[in-house]
Design an enzyme around this catalytic site. Structure first.
Site: not given
Ligand code: IMP
Length: 489
Positions: A62-63, A464-465, A145, A362, A34, A391, A59
């Site tokens: 992106h939006t 920066l935004g 996820t 969160p 992220d 920012d 898993n």
């Molecule tokens: P999994 O990939 O669904 O098996 O989750 C395993 C770990 O990787 C968990 O802590 C998820 O929150 C994290 N995770 C999986 N995909 C992402 C992502 O795209 N962004 C951030 N964390 C992720």
């Protein structure tokens, strides 16, 4: 097509290589996911002919805001809105066919056709209903996820269970749809029976299986049986950008066990999961963000509020407490002035919108960890870094920190010193406004120098935004540590 390269790097293609051949760059997140990778890819995409995924599946997420509305993509590479770019999903990915079809339909409704542009390796692993059920049931310990990715990769390695083949690939489904669906049904039914028939997901999974033949028909147009497809393109001159999903610190082997994702996220894996020889590698581009976050469980050394924050976010995600609830309960401006780092972390989450794209959870919030970044950059020989959300650091000026707290190795160029926290003063909203308008004032230049010195790599750009226009390229800026003749990493 000319390459838009913002990455000031000593790495150049091998001078002995055939000049007509293309190359590949690998872009990865350097923290816990992220970091805003999609935004950077969106900016760099005009310089590439193919954008390719090599790991993970639904898993990731992106939006993207488009003139036709907002779309949440999970499996398609980020370059979908650049019609010139071909899209490739490599054999290292785990495909959820239902969600993939849904993404393709959503795009079609926006007038974007992927026909002739999207190729998906026939060897990509196939997520099956029993994978999703297993992952949902066991998601709590790690905080996955729940997309079935881990069980899917586990079955790929297991190959056969109870004499039934479980390492199904996309090519199996599209090549022999009836037999593959029957096999999936059998494995799922066997799992349910072994559990006494009490799975809460029986109806949902049966529906998934019923709909699969239609989905298979739709995906067939994108199947790529030739494992050399990308190689042929690069030999013919294509420039490839590999897009890492999740991030380096979540790598299945390299990350902190067991709080990791189930695929390889490190840049070297791009050439295994992306089906290309590493001989075409040109450079590695890292993306980090200045307000750090992590979802799920696991170590997070710079977390604001430490274990309390981890526990709070875990419970919040279990009770489905998200942004709306936090906004109605707390005042971020009051929390920001608290002397308790946990409150400051909550305030920053609220002020900077750090909630899961797919799950709404969160996210745990942490201060910028330059010590950790330096280690990751060294380990994976990252050539340059984009730093997003710079920012957002100005919120700290209204906190009791009165400056930006950052975790650093005290003497940035000495290997064996312990990380420490220091307060970086003087990054103001005025500097950020100027930066957005294209002027880097001395305060912003000072901050960039400081970061580069501590991470041992040049910054290629600053976010920066949230808007694409707020990404400031540092291509024409001489990196301080290069200028000073200091060693990289
Ligand atoms: P999994 O990939 O669904 O098996 O989750 C395993 C770990 O990787 C968990 O802590 C998820 O929150 C994290 N995770 C999986 N995909 C992402 C992502 O795209 N962004 C951030 N964390 C992720």
């Amino acid at each position: 097509m000319t390459t838009v390269s913002f990455c000031p790097s000593s790495a150049t293609p091998d001078s002995t290589a055939n000049a007509a051949e293309g190359f590949a760059d690998v872009l990865v997140g350097l923290q816990y996911g992220d970091e805003g990778k999609a935004k950077i890819i969106d900016t760099l995409a005009p310089g590439y002919d193919v954008i390719a995924r090599f790991n993970g599946g639904a898993n990731a997420g992106h939006t993207i805001d488009t003139p036709q509305g907002r779309i949440a993509l999970k499996q398609l590479p980020s370059g979908v809105f650049h019609p010139h770019a071909a899209l490739y999903i490599g054999s290292g990915c785990a495909i959820n066919p239902w969600k993939l079809a849904d993404e393709i339909v959503q795009l079609r409704q926006m007038g974007i056709s992927l026909e002739g542009r999207l190729r998906i390796s026939a060897r990509a692993a196939l997520v099956q209903p029993h994978h999703i059920a297993m992952d949902r049931r066991g998601s709590d310990t790690i905080g996955t996820t729940g997309n079935g990715i881990g069980p899917c990769y586990a079955d790929r390695a297991l190959r056969v269970r109870n004499d039934t083949r479980v390492n199904l690939m996309l090519g199996d489904l599209l090549g022999n749809e009836a037999e593959t669906v029957a096999s999936m049904r059998e494995v799922f039914t066997r799992m349910i029976n072994a559990e006494g028939g009490a799975s809460p997901w029986v109806a949902e999974m049966s529906d998934l299986l019923l709909g699969l033949p239609d989905i298979a028909r739709m995906l067939r147009a994108y199947l790529e049986p030739d494992r050399g497809w990308l190689t042929h393109r690069v030999k013919a001159g294509a420039k490839v950008l590999f897009e890492g999903a999740q991030s380096v610190l979540l790598d299945v082997v390299d990350g902190s066990q067991p709080y990791v994702t189930s695929s390889h996220t490190v840049p070297a894996y791009a050439y295994v999961g992306g089906d290309l020889s590493p001989k075409y590698h040109r450079r590695t581009i890292g993306v980090a963000k200045a307000i750090m976050s992590r979802v799920g469980r696991g170590p997070f050394p710079s977390e604001l509020g430490g274990e309390r924050s981890a526990q709070y976010c875990h419970e919040a995600s279990q009770s489905k407490l998200g942004e709306r609830e936090e906004q109605s309960r707390f005042s971020p401006h009051t929390l920001l002035r608290s002397s308790d780092p946990f409150d400051v972390g909550t305030a920053l989450r609220m002020l900077t919108g750090e909630y899961g794209t797919g799950t709404g959870r969160p996210r745990r919030i942490g201060m910028l960890d330059l010590a950790q970044l330096r280690d990751v950059i060294r380990t994976h020989a990252v050539d340059c870094v984009y730093l997003n959300k710079v920012d957002c650091l100005t919120h700290y000026t209204r906190s009791t920190y009165q400056g930006v707290p950052v975790r650093v190795h005290r003497e940035a160029l000495t290997a064996d010193v312990m990380p420490d926290v220091l307060i970086y003063p003087g990054l103001t909203e005025h500097s950020v406004d100027l930066g957005r308008a294209g002027t880097l004032d001395s305060a912003m230049n000072g901050f960039i120098d400081f970061v580069e010195r501590h991470i041992g790599a040049p910054l290629a750009g600053l976010g920066l935004g949230p808007e694409r226009a707020s990404l400031v390229s540092l291509a024409n800026r001489q990196p301080a540590l290069v200028a000073a003749g200091l060693p990289h990493g």
